[in-house]
Write a protein that holds these residues in place. Structure first.
Motif, PDB file in Angstrom:
ATOM      1  N   PRO A 131       0.814  -1.229   0.000  1.00  0.00           N
ATOM      2  CA  PRO A 131       0.000   0.000   0.000  1.00  0.00           C
ATOM      3  C   PRO A 131       0.839   1.266   0.000  1.00  0.00           C
ATOM      4  O   PRO A 131       0.495   2.257  -0.627  1.00  0.00           O
ATOM      5  CB  PRO A 131      -0.825  -0.130   1.293  1.00  0.00           C
ATOM      6  N   ILE A 132       1.996   1.225   0.707  1.00  0.00           N
ATOM      7  CA  ILE A 132       2.870   2.404   0.747  1.00  0.00           C
ATOM      8  C   ILE A 132       3.498   2.631  -0.623  1.00  0.00           C
ATOM      9  O   ILE A 132       3.642   3.763  -1.096  1.00  0.00           O
ATOM     10  CB  ILE A 132       3.952   2.231   1.824  1.00  0.00           C
ATOM     11  N   LYS A 133       3.886   1.537  -1.289  1.00  0.00           N
ATOM     12  CA  LYS A 133       4.456   1.677  -2.634  1.00  0.00           C
ATOM     13  C   LYS A 133       3.453   2.318  -3.585  1.00  0.00           C
ATOM     14  O   LYS A 133       3.803   3.220  -4.362  1.00  0.00           O
ATOM     15  CB  LYS A 133       4.882   0.306  -3.166  1.00  0.00           C
ATOM     16  N   ARG A 134       2.178   1.852  -3.495  1.00  0.00           N
ATOM     17  CA  ARG A 134       1.164   2.440  -4.379  1.00  0.00           C
ATOM     18  C   ARG A 134       0.974   3.915  -4.097  1.00  0.00           C
ATOM     19  O   ARG A 134       0.814   4.733  -5.024  1.00  0.00           O
ATOM     20  CB  ARG A 134      -0.169   1.688  -4.214  1.00  0.00           C
ATOM     21  N   LEU A 135       1.017   4.285  -2.816  1.00  0.00           N
ATOM     22  CA  LEU A 135       0.851   5.689  -2.443  1.00  0.00           C
ATOM     23  C   LEU A 135       2.009   6.532  -2.982  1.00  0.00           C
ATOM     24  O   LEU A 135       1.805   7.624  -3.520  1.00  0.00           O
ATOM     25  CB  LEU A 135       0.776   5.815  -0.921  1.00  0.00           C
ATOM     26  N   ILE A 136       3.251   6.014  -2.870  1.00  0.00           N
ATOM     27  CA  ILE A 136       4.422   6.744  -3.371  1.00  0.00           C
ATOM     28  C   ILE A 136       4.360   6.883  -4.880  1.00  0.00           C
ATOM     29  O   ILE A 136       4.649   7.949  -5.448  1.00  0.00           O
ATOM     30  CB  ILE A 136       5.723   6.041  -2.927  1.00  0.00           C
ATOM     31  N   LEU A 137       3.971   5.799  -5.572  1.00  0.00           N
ATOM     32  CA  LEU A 137       3.900   5.853  -7.035  1.00  0.00           C
ATOM     33  C   LEU A 137       2.812   6.802  -7.514  1.00  0.00           C
ATOM     34  O   LEU A 137       2.949   7.428  -8.570  1.00  0.00           O
ATOM     35  CB  LEU A 137       3.658   4.449  -7.586  1.00  0.00           C
TER      36      LEU A 137
ATOM     37  N   LYS B 135       2.067   9.568  -5.988  1.00  0.00           N
ATOM     38  CA  LYS B 135       2.613  10.916  -5.780  1.00  0.00           C
ATOM     39  C   LYS B 135       3.815  11.205  -6.681  1.00  0.00           C
ATOM     40  O   LYS B 135       4.030  12.345  -7.102  1.00  0.00           O
ATOM     41  CB  LYS B 135       3.027  11.089  -4.308  1.00  0.00           C
ATOM     42  N   GLN B 136       4.615  10.143  -6.952  1.00  0.00           N
ATOM     43  CA  GLN B 136       5.829  10.306  -7.761  1.00  0.00           C
ATOM     44  C   GLN B 136       5.801   9.301  -8.912  1.00  0.00           C
ATOM     45  O   GLN B 136       6.391   8.210  -8.826  1.00  0.00           O
ATOM     46  CB  GLN B 136       7.087  10.102  -6.892  1.00  0.00           C
ATOM     47  N   PRO B 137       5.112   9.589 -10.005  1.00  0.00           N
ATOM     48  CA  PRO B 137       4.994   8.632 -11.114  1.00  0.00           C
ATOM     49  C   PRO B 137       6.326   8.278 -11.766  1.00  0.00           C
ATOM     50  O   PRO B 137       6.441   7.244 -12.427  1.00  0.00           O
ATOM     51  CB  PRO B 137       4.069   9.361 -12.102  1.00  0.00           C
ATOM     52  N   ASN B 138       7.354   9.144 -11.595  1.00  0.00           N
ATOM     53  CA  ASN B 138       8.644   8.880 -12.227  1.00  0.00           C
ATOM     54  C   ASN B 138       9.414   7.762 -11.522  1.00  0.00           C
ATOM     55  O   ASN B 138      10.406   7.267 -12.049  1.00  0.00           O
ATOM     56  CB  ASN B 138       9.493  10.153 -12.261  1.00  0.00           C
ATOM     57  N   LEU B 139       8.989   7.376 -10.329  1.00  0.00           N
ATOM     58  CA  LEU B 139       9.647   6.283  -9.628  1.00  0.00           C
ATOM     59  C   LEU B 139       9.093   4.940 -10.110  1.00  0.00           C
ATOM     60  O   LEU B 139       8.128   4.883 -10.863  1.00  0.00           O
ATOM     61  CB  LEU B 139       9.433   6.431  -8.119  1.00  0.00           C
ATOM     62  N   SER B 140       9.700   3.867  -9.620  1.00  0.00           N
ATOM     63  CA  SER B 140       9.232   2.523  -9.940  1.00  0.00           C
ATOM     64  C   SER B 140       9.300   1.681  -8.677  1.00  0.00           C
ATOM     65  O   SER B 140       9.965   2.045  -7.710  1.00  0.00           O
ATOM     66  CB  SER B 140      10.105   1.893 -11.032  1.00  0.00           C
ATOM     67  N   LYS B 141       8.600   0.535  -8.703  1.00  0.00           N
ATOM     68  CA  LYS B 141       8.618  -0.342  -7.539  1.00  0.00           C
ATOM     69  C   LYS B 141      10.040  -0.831  -7.255  1.00  0.00           C
ATOM     70  O   LYS B 141      10.436  -0.994  -6.098  1.00  0.00           O
ATOM     71  CB  LYS B 141       7.690  -1.533  -7.766  1.00  0.00           C
ATOM     72  N   GLY B 142      10.812  -1.063  -8.324  1.00  0.00           N
ATOM     73  CA  GLY B 142      12.183  -1.532  -8.136  1.00  0.00           C
ATOM     74  C   GLY B 142      13.046  -0.518  -7.408  1.00  0.00           C
ATOM     75  O   GLY B 142      13.839  -0.871  -6.534  1.00  0.00           O
ATOM     76  N   LYS B 143      12.884   0.757  -7.737  1.00  0.00           N
ATOM     77  CA  LYS B 143      13.678   1.796  -7.064  1.00  0.00           C
ATOM     78  C   LYS B 143      13.289   1.912  -5.594  1.00  0.00           C
ATOM     79  O   LYS B 143      14.147   2.102  -4.726  1.00  0.00           O
ATOM     80  CB  LYS B 143      13.473   3.136  -7.772  1.00  0.00           C
TER      81      LYS B 143
END
Length: 309
Positions: free
Chosen positions: A49-55, A57-65
């Motif tokens: 859920p935290i990863k989805r929230l970060i993505l 807010k920051q679409p330029n990031l990825s789950k791998g990063k």
């Protein structure tokens, strides 16, 4: 990536996230504060859920990063040691010697010291009268000019009684240990029945809310806070929420709950709130991603609101 691989990665992310959070708690107990903080942040970053929230807010990031950042934080945490200071044998000996000398001096007075007799004061100390707290700013007077609609519904006789009873309700709640200080009091429009029964609510500074009917003012039973009305843990309301959701679906058998999406908690007003993400098929067989928010009210009214994701 197929659905099976996605679920496996999600389970792994939850597993490592929980492991790192537990490791953070262990580090805190060992005195490794910085290490514990780093592992806690890493564990949170691993949670889906935290990863989805970060993505979001920051679409330029990825789950791998995000996963790489959490891994780096865990590695760094192992380089931080406890902040505890060690006591040397010399310091311990000095401490023991000083404590022994102080005890000896206290027990064995010297010959030059004179022991004065102890005088016991038998005069009772005066007891201060209880301080009367002013709650006039909490309860207010309902007038015809200030609240014409309320005055019209209840009539003069009932309004006079309500103005007399509201300060009594405030004082009653003020004596409850769950209320730190009454802050707002009012007549409850939802729970009162005009010209039959008046129900008051009192909100406290710590967020607790109390409801009290006019009949409860005359008894000595302690009024229950709204946060104590619904028993059990919030997790016990998850299955009833699922049932409420399915009852609204055209094809309840197609209900498919998203893994790790359930969130259940008790609100400040005492209501239990459950959130669930799921998919379900419509009349033409299309699978729709949806979210539901179930609210279990302290007054017995429950509802489930479904929205599209």
């Amino acid at each position: 990536m197929n659905n099976l691989q996605s679920k496996v990665l999600s389970v792994a992310a939850w597993f490592f996230g929980v492991i790192f959070i537990m490791g953070a708690l262990g580090a805190f107990l060992e005195g490794r504060l910085v290490a514990g903080l780093l592992m806690l942040v890493a564990g949170i970053l691993f949670l889906p859920p935290i990863k989805r929230l970060i993505l979001d807010k920051q679409p330029n990031l990825s789950k791998g990063k995000i996963t790489a950042a959490g891994t780096i934080l865990v590695v760094i945490s192992f380089f931080f040691h406890p902040l505890d200071t060690e006591v040397t044998d010399e310091d311990q000996d000095l401490t023991n010697e000083s404590a022994a000398k102080t005890e000896q001096d206290a027990v064995s007075p010297t010959a030059t010291q004179e022991v004065e007799p102890t005088v016991v004061n038998t005069t009772p100390e005066p007891v201060a009268p209880p301080v009367e707290v002013d709650y006039s700013h909490v309860s207010y007077e309902i007038t015809e000019s200030g609240y014409p609609r309320t005055y019209s519904k209840w009539g003069k006789k009932w309004i006079d009684d309500i103005n007399r009873m509201m300060p009594l309700a405030v004082k009653r709640v003020a004596s409850n240990p769950k209320c730190d200080s009454p802050e707002v009091a009012d007549l409850s429009d939802n729970r009162s029945t005009p010209k039959k029964e008046a129900v008051f609510y009192v909100d406290c500074s710590n967020g607790e809310r109390f409801y009290m009917s006019q009949n409860e003012l005359s008894n000595t039973t302690q009024i229950q806070a709204e946060s104590d009305v619904l028993s059990g843990e919030p997790s016990q309301y998850i299955q009833p929420c699922r049932d409420m959701i399915k009852a609204q679906l055209s094809y309840p058998s197609t209900f498919d709950e998203s893994f790790g999406s359930v969130n259940a908690f008790k609100g400040t007003s005492g209501n239990i709130v459950v959130g669930i993400d799921f998919t379900a098929k419509n009349a033409i067989g299309a699978e729709l991603p949806q979210s539901a928010r179930c609210v279990f009210g302290t007054n017995g009214e429950n509802e489930a609101v479904i929205t599209n994701r």
